[in-house]
Scaffold this motif. Structure first.
Motif, PDB file in Angstrom:
ATOM      1  N   LEU A  29       3.681  -8.851   5.270  1.00 47.73           N
ATOM      2  CA  LEU A  29       2.579  -8.319   5.887  1.00 47.73           C
ATOM      3  C   LEU A  29       2.088  -7.251   4.901  1.00 47.73           C
ATOM      4  O   LEU A  29       2.913  -6.847   3.922  1.00 47.73           O
ATOM      5  CB  LEU A  29       3.097  -7.375   7.202  1.00 47.73           C
ATOM      6  N   PRO A  30       0.995  -6.693   4.939  1.00 53.29           N
ATOM      7  CA  PRO A  30       0.160  -5.544   4.115  1.00 53.29           C
ATOM      8  C   PRO A  30       1.177  -4.230   3.568  1.00 53.29           C
ATOM      9  O   PRO A  30       1.249  -3.708   2.393  1.00 53.29           O
ATOM     10  CB  PRO A  30      -0.962  -5.137   4.921  1.00 53.29           C
TER      11      PRO A  30
ATOM     12  N   ILE B 130       2.730  -1.585   9.124  1.00 55.53           N
ATOM     13  CA  ILE B 130       2.696  -2.490   9.896  1.00 55.53           C
ATOM     14  C   ILE B 130       3.823  -3.443   9.918  1.00 55.53           C
ATOM     15  O   ILE B 130       3.959  -3.833  11.060  1.00 55.53           O
ATOM     16  CB  ILE B 130       1.524  -3.593   9.177  1.00 55.53           C
TER      17      ILE B 130
ATOM     18  N   MET C 281       2.439 -13.011  19.576  1.00 55.49           N
ATOM     19  CA  MET C 281       3.656 -12.872  18.903  1.00 55.49           C
ATOM     20  C   MET C 281       5.015 -13.077  19.396  1.00 55.49           C
ATOM     21  O   MET C 281       5.942 -13.861  19.360  1.00 55.49           O
ATOM     22  CB  MET C 281       3.729 -11.782  17.875  1.00 55.49           C
TER      23      MET C 281
ATOM     24  N   SER D 185       7.548  -8.799   2.868  1.00 56.24           N
ATOM     25  CA  SER D 185       6.509  -7.898   2.392  1.00 56.24           C
ATOM     26  C   SER D 185       6.839  -7.021   1.229  1.00 56.24           C
ATOM     27  O   SER D 185       8.200  -6.520   1.255  1.00 56.24           O
ATOM     28  CB  SER D 185       5.803  -6.905   3.602  1.00 56.24           C
ATOM     29  N   THR D 186       5.780  -6.284   0.331  1.00 53.47           N
ATOM     30  CA  THR D 186       6.214  -5.226  -0.364  1.00 53.47           C
ATOM     31  C   THR D 186       6.025  -3.973   0.333  1.00 53.47           C
ATOM     32  O   THR D 186       5.089  -3.691   0.613  1.00 53.47           O
ATOM     33  CB  THR D 186       5.372  -5.174  -1.716  1.00 53.47           C
TER      34      THR D 186
ATOM     35  N   LEU E 144      -3.392  -4.045  -6.116  1.00 54.48           N
ATOM     36  CA  LEU E 144      -1.733  -4.434  -5.703  1.00 54.48           C
ATOM     37  C   LEU E 144      -1.159  -3.648  -6.778  1.00 54.48           C
ATOM     38  O   LEU E 144       0.220  -3.016  -6.219  1.00 54.48           O
ATOM     39  CB  LEU E 144      -1.657  -5.914  -5.623  1.00 54.48           C
TER      40      LEU E 144
ATOM     41  N   MET F 123      -0.535 -14.851   0.391  1.00 57.34           N
ATOM     42  CA  MET F 123       0.721 -15.024   0.112  1.00 57.34           C
ATOM     43  C   MET F 123       1.216 -15.762   1.418  1.00 57.34           C
ATOM     44  O   MET F 123       2.179 -17.033   1.052  1.00 57.34           O
ATOM     45  CB  MET F 123       1.711 -13.806  -0.297  1.00 57.34           C
ATOM     46  N   GLY F 124       1.593 -15.400   2.317  1.00 55.57           N
ATOM     47  CA  GLY F 124       2.191 -16.136   3.418  1.00 55.57           C
ATOM     48  C   GLY F 124       1.702 -17.439   4.073  1.00 55.57           C
ATOM     49  O   GLY F 124       2.396 -18.127   4.450  1.00 55.57           O
TER      50      GLY F 124
ATOM     51  N   LEU G 163      -0.018 -14.703   7.434  1.00 54.64           N
ATOM     52  CA  LEU G 163      -0.448 -15.811   7.089  1.00 54.64           C
ATOM     53  C   LEU G 163      -1.856 -15.546   6.088  1.00 54.64           C
ATOM     54  O   LEU G 163      -2.422 -16.349   5.993  1.00 54.64           O
ATOM     55  CB  LEU G 163      -0.545 -16.922   7.991  1.00 54.64           C
ATOM     56  N   GLY G 164      -1.478 -14.577   5.236  1.00 57.73           N
ATOM     57  CA  GLY G 164      -2.705 -14.141   4.277  1.00 57.73           C
ATOM     58  C   GLY G 164      -2.682 -15.007   3.029  1.00 57.73           C
ATOM     59  O   GLY G 164      -2.068 -16.260   3.068  1.00 57.73           O
TER      60      GLY G 164
ATOM     61  N   GLY H 239       2.786 -14.470  -7.672  1.00 51.74           N
ATOM     62  CA  GLY H 239       1.409 -14.206  -6.953  1.00 51.74           C
ATOM     63  C   GLY H 239       1.006 -15.258  -6.105  1.00 51.74           C
ATOM     64  O   GLY H 239       1.905 -16.226  -5.741  1.00 51.74           O
TER      65      GLY H 239
ATOM     66  N   ALA I  95      -5.828 -12.585  12.097  1.00 50.58           N
ATOM     67  CA  ALA I  95      -7.055 -13.169  11.563  1.00 50.58           C
ATOM     68  C   ALA I  95      -6.980 -14.760  12.110  1.00 50.58           C
ATOM     69  O   ALA I  95      -6.116 -15.637  11.543  1.00 50.58           O
ATOM     70  CB  ALA I  95      -7.095 -12.922  10.039  1.00 50.58           C
TER      71      ALA I  95
ATOM     72  N   VAL J 143       8.903 -10.323  -2.924  1.00 46.29           N
ATOM     73  CA  VAL J 143       8.737 -11.406  -4.143  1.00 46.29           C
ATOM     74  C   VAL J 143       8.208 -10.831  -5.414  1.00 46.29           C
ATOM     75  O   VAL J 143       7.444  -9.905  -5.415  1.00 46.29           O
ATOM     76  CB  VAL J 143       8.016 -12.578  -3.358  1.00 46.29           C
TER      77      VAL J 143
ATOM     78  N   ILE K  60       5.140 -14.568  10.495  1.00 45.65           N
ATOM     79  CA  ILE K  60       4.055 -13.614  10.895  1.00 45.65           C
ATOM     80  C   ILE K  60       3.260 -13.007   9.585  1.00 45.65           C
ATOM     81  O   ILE K  60       4.055 -12.534   8.723  1.00 45.65           O
ATOM     82  CB  ILE K  60       4.910 -12.338  11.502  1.00 45.65           C
TER      83      ILE K  60
ATOM     84  N   ALA L 206      -7.068 -17.113   8.760  1.00 47.25           N
ATOM     85  CA  ALA L 206      -5.460 -17.481   8.548  1.00 47.25           C
ATOM     86  C   ALA L 206      -4.672 -18.321   9.096  1.00 47.25           C
ATOM     87  O   ALA L 206      -3.932 -19.127   8.826  1.00 47.25           O
ATOM     88  CB  ALA L 206      -4.685 -16.094   8.354  1.00 47.25           C
TER      89      ALA L 206
END
Ligand code: NAD
Length: 289
Positions: free
Chosen positions: A64-65, A69, A50, A92-93, A240, A11-12, A8-9, A121, A32, A118, A6, A35
């Motif tokens: 995720l961002p 979220i 989902m 996610s961070t 970031l 990083m994903g 897929l930007g 980048g 999106a 992680v 879930i 993505a």
């Protein structure tokens, strides 16, 4: 394994592609369409819903961002919809408190969950060379390890739930502060008439040596090739870095920990971001000094 992915930007997208390369069947979900299209091109199976995507999987990975979220996604569409045998991994961070909260919710629903943010980048996400810092029980870490290893070069157990996020923000607070200090040292050296390559040659072998200097030098043409050599494009975006510094400041406040250098780095990056530089690499802060 069957794995739902879930988010897929930037990083994903690369991380999900590496799970496919490792032989997993990856169910992709993102709000999106672009993505999702990229994930399909990389061999993932797309899901418009989902809950359908997580219905029969062995694991769920999210990238995720932010914490709000992550909480909404897990409480709304994963917990109670994925099989309880599925291991949940949030990469996610996010803030430590949200990470712990989601894990408690997941555990109450009968799931096992780890926080696994992680370092590295977009290039490392694409290349499968991320470093994962994992918070969770020994047993859950052991189960998460091979899944994460397909996306990274190092998978480290940081401690109990939330410890992965804690390690991530402490590391990035140190990185933010050390980058500003490295930039200052180069600018002062310049004012004092030193040749910057000579200063690099000395300091990189003396006690001022640090990663921000020797692996990510903010001065163009000095040290290894870095974003400074490409007008500060690519690399790790200022926005970031600021996000991670804000997470570190919130955690420090909650914990009652004094972090004067981290606090100053956060102020400097906030001003640099507000001046319209959020998309530039974080080493570009040297331009303000
Ligand atoms: P991104 O914005 O490129 O990707 C996030 C993706 O999540 C987007 O495709 C977005 O559409 C999707 N999304 C948002 N809400 C969603 C929802 N409710 N359901 C499904 N999908 C949803 O961000 P990114 O750069 O890939 O960063 C992701 C995470 O990785 C962040 O937490 C970031 O701090 C962390 N991170 C990023 C970097 C980096 O260099 N970009 C490095 C280390 C860690």
């Amino acid at each position: 394994m069957k794995i739902a992915f879930i988010g897929l930007g930037n990083m994903g997208g690369g991380m999900a592609a590496n799970l496919v390369k490792a032989g997993h069947q990856v169910h992709a979900f993102d709000l999106a369409q672009a993505a999702l299209d990229r994930a399909v091109a990389n061999g993932c199976v797309p899901f418009a819903n989902m809950r359908d995507g997580v219905a029969d999987v062995d694991a769920v990975v999210s990238m995720l961002p932010n914490g709000a979220i992550v909480k909404a996604v897990y409480s709304g569409d994963v917990i109670g919809h994925a099989p309880t045998g599925a291991l949940l991994l949030d990469c996610s961070t996010i803030d430590v408190a949200s990470a712990r909260e989601v894990t408690v919710l997941a555990q109450a629903g009968g799931y096992r969950m780890v926080d696994a943010p992680v370092s590295g980048g977009i290039a490392a996400a694409n290349a499968g060379t991320l470093t994962f810092m994992v918070g969770g029980t020994e047993q859950d870490f052991a189960e998460a390890q091979p899944i994460l290893a397909a996306m990274g070069k190092a998978v480290i157990h940081a401690g109990e739930s939330g410890a992965g996020q804690a390690a991530k923000i402490c590391n990035n607070m140190l990185l933010g502060a050390s980058m500003v200090a490295t930039c200052e040292a180069f600018k002062l050296a310049e004012r004092l008439g030193l040749d910057l390559q000579t200063f690099y040659d000395i300091s990189s072998k003396a006690s001022g040596q640090c990663w921000s200097m020797t692996s990510y030098c903010p001065v163009p043409g000095v040290g290894p090739e870095t974003p400074a050599d490409h007008d500060y494009q690519g690399g790790f975006a200022t926005a970031l870095m600021l996000k991670d510094l804000k997470l570190a400041m919130a955690a420090a406040q909650d914990a009652g920990a004094p972090v004067p250098m981290g606090h100053r780095a956060e102020e400097l990056y906030a001003a640099f971001d507000a001046a319209g530089n959020g998309g530039m690499d974080f080493s570009a802060i040297i331009k303000t000094l």
